[in-house]
Design an enzyme around this catalytic site. Sequence first.
Site, short mmCIF file in Angstrom:
data_model
loop_
_atom_site.label_atom_id
_atom_site.label_comp_id
_atom_site.label_asym_id
_atom_site.label_seq_id
_atom_site.Cartn_x
_atom_site.Cartn_y
_atom_site.Cartn_z
N ARG A 204 7.94 -0.35 -18.33
CA ARG A 204 7.42 0.27 -17.17
C ARG A 204 8.29 0.43 -16.20
NH1 ARG A 204 5.79 -5.07 -17.52
NH2 ARG A 204 6.77 -6.38 -15.98
N ASN A 205 9.39 -0.18 -16.17
CA ASN A 205 10.47 -0.23 -15.04
C ASN A 205 11.78 0.65 -15.68
OD1 ASN A 205 9.03 -1.33 -13.19
ND2 ASN A 205 9.88 -3.48 -13.65
N ASP B 126 13.12 -8.13 -14.30
CA ASP B 126 11.84 -7.42 -14.60
C ASP B 126 12.04 -6.39 -15.53
OD1 ASP B 126 9.15 -6.84 -14.12
OD2 ASP B 126 9.34 -6.16 -12.32
#
Length: 284
Positions: free
Chosen positions: A154-155, A150
Amino acid sequence: SPAHLPEPEGGLKCLIPEGAVCRGELLGSGCFGVVHRGLWTLPNGKTVPVAVKSLRVGPEGPMGTELGDFLREVSVMMNLEHPHVLRLHGLVLGQPLQMVMELAPLGSLHARLTASAPTPPLPVSLLCLFLRQLAGAMAYLGSRGLVHRDLATRNLLLASPRTIKVADFGLVRPLGGTRGRYVMGGPRPIPYAWCAPESLRHGAFSSASDVWMFGVTLWEMFSRGEEPWAGVPPYLILQRLEDRARLPRPPVCSRALYSLALRCWAPHPADRPSFSHLEGLLQE
Ligand code: ATP
């Protein structure tokens, strides 16, 4: 029940008494939890600013998969120690279960990239530094036999103006067997536009599919946080990729860096560079 907690090698990092953590402002929410700013009081009376992720609990208690994902994230993070990987301080065995993590006071890189004027855009030299930090953290995860699955801006969290940390280990899986791959057991939500073709077609993830996601993350960074394949329906993304279509070069991305992204997007996983190779190339 504490008896059912996964027991990672080295045991629990730190069990934190419920009363030692005080939760403040809401920072955001994800699939299976909400994250608050918090203050952790150590036994010696010192206080540490932290982020507290609490397992979301429905009227009938936590859902099985959510609890499993939450505990998996805890057990993965407990064994990680790297300057560019978000640190887990410990776990509160309360109701709800809470993960006490290092606070990244400046929020996500995606939020910073998309911040509107008067916030100035991030300079290219800083984006290159972030890419080096990311390649180093990902090489470390690979060396621990893990695949992130992932990777996206955003991470990535900003611990300081010049330091990013890889976060969100909810989708992390161990690389099994001799082929160094993880194959999904059933349908689960995955971030389509960031995924390598073999992940979309066969549910297969590996360090090489993380490298593909690194290429998309690089593209996001130089596109000021634009959404990859915006407007393309998810079912068409795989077809486009298999027809050799690739995300276009953002205007502020140099040709050299874009060619690095294209190497990360090689159709065959074996043709993509490793993270340690990428780290060296970015250093150059
Ligand atoms: P999901 O877990 O569903 O993949 P997510 O990444 O949005 O989604 P969380 O990891 O639960 O979910 O994080 C929710 C929000 O809280 C994110 O927007 C993130 O920016 C913020 N956040 C998470 N951890 C921290 C932290 N350690 N410091 C500061 N902000 C954080």
